[in-house]
Design a protein around this motif. Sequence first.
Motif, PDB file in Angstrom:
ATOM      1  N   MET A 121       0.835  -1.192   0.000  1.00  0.00           N
ATOM      2  CA  MET A 121       0.000   0.000   0.000  1.00  0.00           C
ATOM      3  C   MET A 121       0.876   1.251   0.000  1.00  0.00           C
ATOM      4  N   ILE A 122       0.504   2.216  -0.824  1.00  0.00           N
ATOM      5  CA  ILE A 122       1.219   3.487  -0.920  1.00  0.00           C
ATOM      6  C   ILE A 122       0.438   4.531  -0.123  1.00  0.00           C
ATOM      7  N   ILE A 123       1.131   5.278   0.718  1.00  0.00           N
ATOM      8  CA  ILE A 123       0.481   6.342   1.492  1.00  0.00           C
ATOM      9  C   ILE A 123       1.015   7.677   0.984  1.00  0.00           C
ATOM     10  N   ALA A 124       0.178   8.402   0.273  1.00  0.00           N
ATOM     11  CA  ALA A 124       0.563   9.686  -0.325  1.00  0.00           C
ATOM     12  C   ALA A 124      -0.245  10.797   0.325  1.00  0.00           C
ATOM     13  N   GLY A 125       0.435  11.632   1.093  1.00  0.00           N
ATOM     14  CA  GLY A 125      -0.263  12.728   1.759  1.00  0.00           C
ATOM     15  C   GLY A 125      -1.353  12.250   2.698  1.00  0.00           C
ATOM     16  N   GLY A 126      -1.154  11.090   3.313  1.00  0.00           N
ATOM     17  CA  GLY A 126      -2.132  10.541   4.245  1.00  0.00           C
ATOM     18  C   GLY A 126      -3.216   9.706   3.591  1.00  0.00           C
ATOM     19  N   ALA A 127      -3.258   9.673   2.268  1.00  0.00           N
ATOM     20  CA  ALA A 127      -4.271   8.890   1.552  1.00  0.00           C
ATOM     21  C   ALA A 127      -3.707   7.524   1.174  1.00  0.00           C
ATOM     22  N   ASN A 128      -4.502   6.476   1.388  1.00  0.00           N
ATOM     23  CA  ASN A 128      -4.077   5.120   1.050  1.00  0.00           C
ATOM     24  C   ASN A 128      -4.354   4.821  -0.420  1.00  0.00           C
ATOM     25  N   ILE A 129      -3.321   4.360  -1.118  1.00  0.00           N
ATOM     26  CA  ILE A 129      -3.450   3.992  -2.532  1.00  0.00           C
ATOM     27  C   ILE A 129      -3.081   2.519  -2.655  1.00  0.00           C
ATOM     28  N   TYR A 130      -3.980   1.728  -3.232  1.00  0.00           N
ATOM     29  CA  TYR A 130      -3.751   0.298  -3.386  1.00  0.00           C
ATOM     30  C   TYR A 130      -3.295   0.019  -4.815  1.00  0.00           C
ATOM     31  N   PRO A 131      -2.019  -0.357  -5.014  1.00  0.00           N
ATOM     32  CA  PRO A 131      -1.499  -0.559  -6.369  1.00  0.00           C
ATOM     33  C   PRO A 131      -2.355  -1.468  -7.237  1.00  0.00           C
ATOM     34  N   ALA A 132      -2.888  -2.542  -6.663  1.00  0.00           N
ATOM     35  CA  ALA A 132      -3.662  -3.488  -7.471  1.00  0.00           C
ATOM     36  C   ALA A 132      -4.867  -2.816  -8.117  1.00  0.00           C
ATOM     37  N   GLU A 133      -5.493  -1.887  -7.400  1.00  0.00           N
ATOM     38  CA  GLU A 133      -6.659  -1.187  -7.946  1.00  0.00           C
ATOM     39  C   GLU A 133      -6.268  -0.351  -9.162  1.00  0.00           C
ATOM     40  N   VAL A 134      -5.159   0.370  -9.058  1.00  0.00           N
ATOM     41  CA  VAL A 134      -4.699   1.215 -10.163  1.00  0.00           C
ATOM     42  C   VAL A 134      -4.199   0.348 -11.320  1.00  0.00           C
ATOM     43  N   GLU A 135      -3.516  -0.743 -10.991  1.00  0.00           N
ATOM     44  CA  GLU A 135      -2.981  -1.631 -12.029  1.00  0.00           C
ATOM     45  C   GLU A 135      -4.094  -2.278 -12.850  1.00  0.00           C
ATOM     46  N   ARG A 136      -5.223  -2.552 -12.207  1.00  0.00           N
ATOM     47  CA  ARG A 136      -6.351  -3.116 -12.962  1.00  0.00           C
ATOM     48  C   ARG A 136      -6.848  -2.130 -14.014  1.00  0.00           C
ATOM     49  N   VAL A 137      -6.836  -0.847 -13.677  1.00  0.00           N
ATOM     50  CA  VAL A 137      -7.241   0.177 -14.645  1.00  0.00           C
ATOM     51  C   VAL A 137      -6.194   0.301 -15.752  1.00  0.00           C
ATOM     52  N   LEU A 138      -4.927   0.360 -15.366  1.00  0.00           N
ATOM     53  CA  LEU A 138      -3.853   0.476 -16.358  1.00  0.00           C
ATOM     54  C   LEU A 138      -3.891  -0.681 -17.357  1.00  0.00           C
ATOM     55  N   ALA A 139      -4.222  -1.877 -16.874  1.00  0.00           N
ATOM     56  CA  ALA A 139      -4.224  -3.065 -17.736  1.00  0.00           C
ATOM     57  C   ALA A 139      -5.286  -3.005 -18.822  1.00  0.00           C
ATOM     58  N   THR A 140      -6.288  -2.141 -18.647  1.00  0.00           N
ATOM     59  CA  THR A 140      -7.348  -2.044 -19.654  1.00  0.00           C
ATOM     60  C   THR A 140      -7.014  -1.052 -20.764  1.00  0.00           C
ATOM     61  N   HIS A 141      -5.907  -0.313 -20.620  1.00  0.00           N
ATOM     62  CA  HIS A 141      -5.513   0.624 -21.678  1.00  0.00           C
ATOM     63  C   HIS A 141      -5.039  -0.175 -22.895  1.00  0.00           C
ATOM     64  N   PRO A 142      -5.506   0.141 -24.075  1.00  0.00           N
ATOM     65  CA  PRO A 142      -5.182  -0.672 -25.259  1.00  0.00           C
ATOM     66  C   PRO A 142      -3.705  -0.691 -25.635  1.00  0.00           C
ATOM     67  N   LYS A 143      -2.918   0.272 -25.139  1.00  0.00           N
ATOM     68  CA  LYS A 143      -1.498   0.312 -25.487  1.00  0.00           C
ATOM     69  C   LYS A 143      -0.597  -0.270 -24.394  1.00  0.00           C
ATOM     70  N   VAL A 144      -1.211  -0.796 -23.320  1.00  0.00           N
ATOM     71  CA  VAL A 144      -0.447  -1.303 -22.178  1.00  0.00           C
ATOM     72  C   VAL A 144      -0.436  -2.828 -22.184  1.00  0.00           C
ATOM     73  N   ALA A 145       0.774  -3.408 -22.222  1.00  0.00           N
ATOM     74  CA  ALA A 145       0.911  -4.865 -22.154  1.00  0.00           C
ATOM     75  C   ALA A 145       1.024  -5.343 -20.711  1.00  0.00           C
ATOM     76  N   ALA A 146       1.714  -4.571 -19.873  1.00  0.00           N
ATOM     77  CA  ALA A 146       1.877  -4.909 -18.455  1.00  0.00           C
ATOM     78  C   ALA A 146       2.132  -3.622 -17.689  1.00  0.00           C
ATOM     79  N   ALA A 147       1.757  -3.619 -16.411  1.00  0.00           N
ATOM     80  CA  ALA A 147       1.900  -2.392 -15.625  1.00  0.00           C
ATOM     81  C   ALA A 147       2.104  -2.712 -14.154  1.00  0.00           C
ATOM     82  N   ALA A 148       2.823  -1.828 -13.485  1.00  0.00           N
ATOM     83  CA  ALA A 148       3.002  -1.923 -12.040  1.00  0.00           C
ATOM     84  C   ALA A 148       3.004  -0.513 -11.469  1.00  0.00           C
ATOM     85  N   LEU A 149       2.478  -0.373 -10.266  1.00  0.00           N
ATOM     86  CA  LEU A 149       2.472   0.918  -9.574  1.00  0.00           C
ATOM     87  C   LEU A 149       3.305   0.779  -8.315  1.00  0.00           C
TER      88      LEU A 149
END
Length: 506
Positions: free
Chosen positions: A403-431
Amino acid sequence: MNLAYDILGVAARRFPADVALIGDWGQLTFEQLETRVASVTAGLERLGVRPGDRVGYMMNNLPEIVVAYFAILRLGAIAVAVNVMLRPVELAYVLGDSGARVLVCEPSVAQTAVTAKAEVAVVRAIVVVGGASGGVTPFAELERPGATAGVADRHPDDVAMLMYTSGTTGSPKGVMMSHAWLDFTTSAWISVYKLCRMDRMLVASSFFYAIGSIMEVLAPFRVGASAILVERFRARAALDAITRFRPTATVMVPTAAVQLLEEYDAERDDVSSMRIFFTAGGPCPTGFPARARARLGWEAREIYGLTEAHMVAVAAIGTPVREGMLGVPGGNLQVCVVGEDGREVSRGLVGEIVCRGDTVTSGYWGRPEETAASHRDGWFHTGDLGVMDADGYLKVVDRKKEMIIAGGANIYPAEVERVLATHPKVAAAALVGIPDETYGELPVAVIVPCPGAAAAGEEIVAFCRSALAAYKCPRSVIFVDELPLTPSGKVARRQLKEKILAHQGG
């Protein structure tokens, strides 16, 4: 009593003429398999292996890996699963940490094994399937015709096997699996799959992983079902095996499942025999179940568990599948979601997933402190963050340590990576989170673009902003040719972060 070995022993007595293993190499009945196992058991005894000793196995899905595995158990020794992708230094660590006396391997890793052996004094012998080079023992030397050995007595609480974690947050740890654990867990998987003697399980995952061994070979053997060995996963090889051998069940990691779906050719491949299809070992891409149903006619169900704790959440055959949720605990497992104070949080709130029951490991080999840290107040702490709904269905949000904590806000990489994976130009992604003086951490997306695709960082960030709250979106984007992976195929986040910091001079 030898509960772990009896998984094969009972099947050989009840279904001697039934096919146990089948593949492009041929087939073995349960009786033939046990005969080979008894011979190799005698061979291990000649090498000086005794009950309680550790013996490693390092092969792809050859029939000899199953023979060696059950021979180790029959002798009362402890089977140590070893990934074929390990380099000499990594292998030496596993052999040294487990105290393995013997390693059984395939020719492709023989030199790696010999190099590692030179660094580990306790290793007596390297046994190679088909091997005849200097410094190794050919597998045929263990398997002498007519040689046999009895079944060693073991207490149900004795360790039967060690399976090493991938070590994304530190050195790999040997997860202890007792005879009683294997007995209960394999029985519980039968209930999840609704397996019967007529089923045929496609072993698409490597046997040195829990999926390939416990879930795809040992569980089917309990009911006399066959296991179809795919030597090493390739989507085309798996589809050819499905068409030829007509399996009714399989479990795949999501990456393999996606590759199989993309490779599928309706004119060439007949996949109609499959009735049980699970994914495990990581989150499925958004929309995959619908695509699998449309193209293959398979209903994809997800399994969430760890090497240390099986079936934490699963939608068993015959139970409803809920969109966005994984399922409910399997076996006799109790699961709850707790806050930082260790108390259960209200349903619908994020917290750490903890569990207890007979499918949870007793701990880590030779690591009492780490065992105590993960087993607290009677509960095993998974290190995963999740949400449980009112009906007990579980959803995993992310790894607690990732989990990434940015300015006190919790960011879950898996949630963002699921969105990135749906981009038509993205083969693989990590946050990953990169240190920042103002915010503590900032999310950075690392992208492997699709072949021939030209994507700009601004385009990727804008795409995320269309689906996510602004604070979750990457502040910058880095394009790479490939992501560093652990031996189990997961993104090596720590290594990735170190590379970014080194590049930035941080």
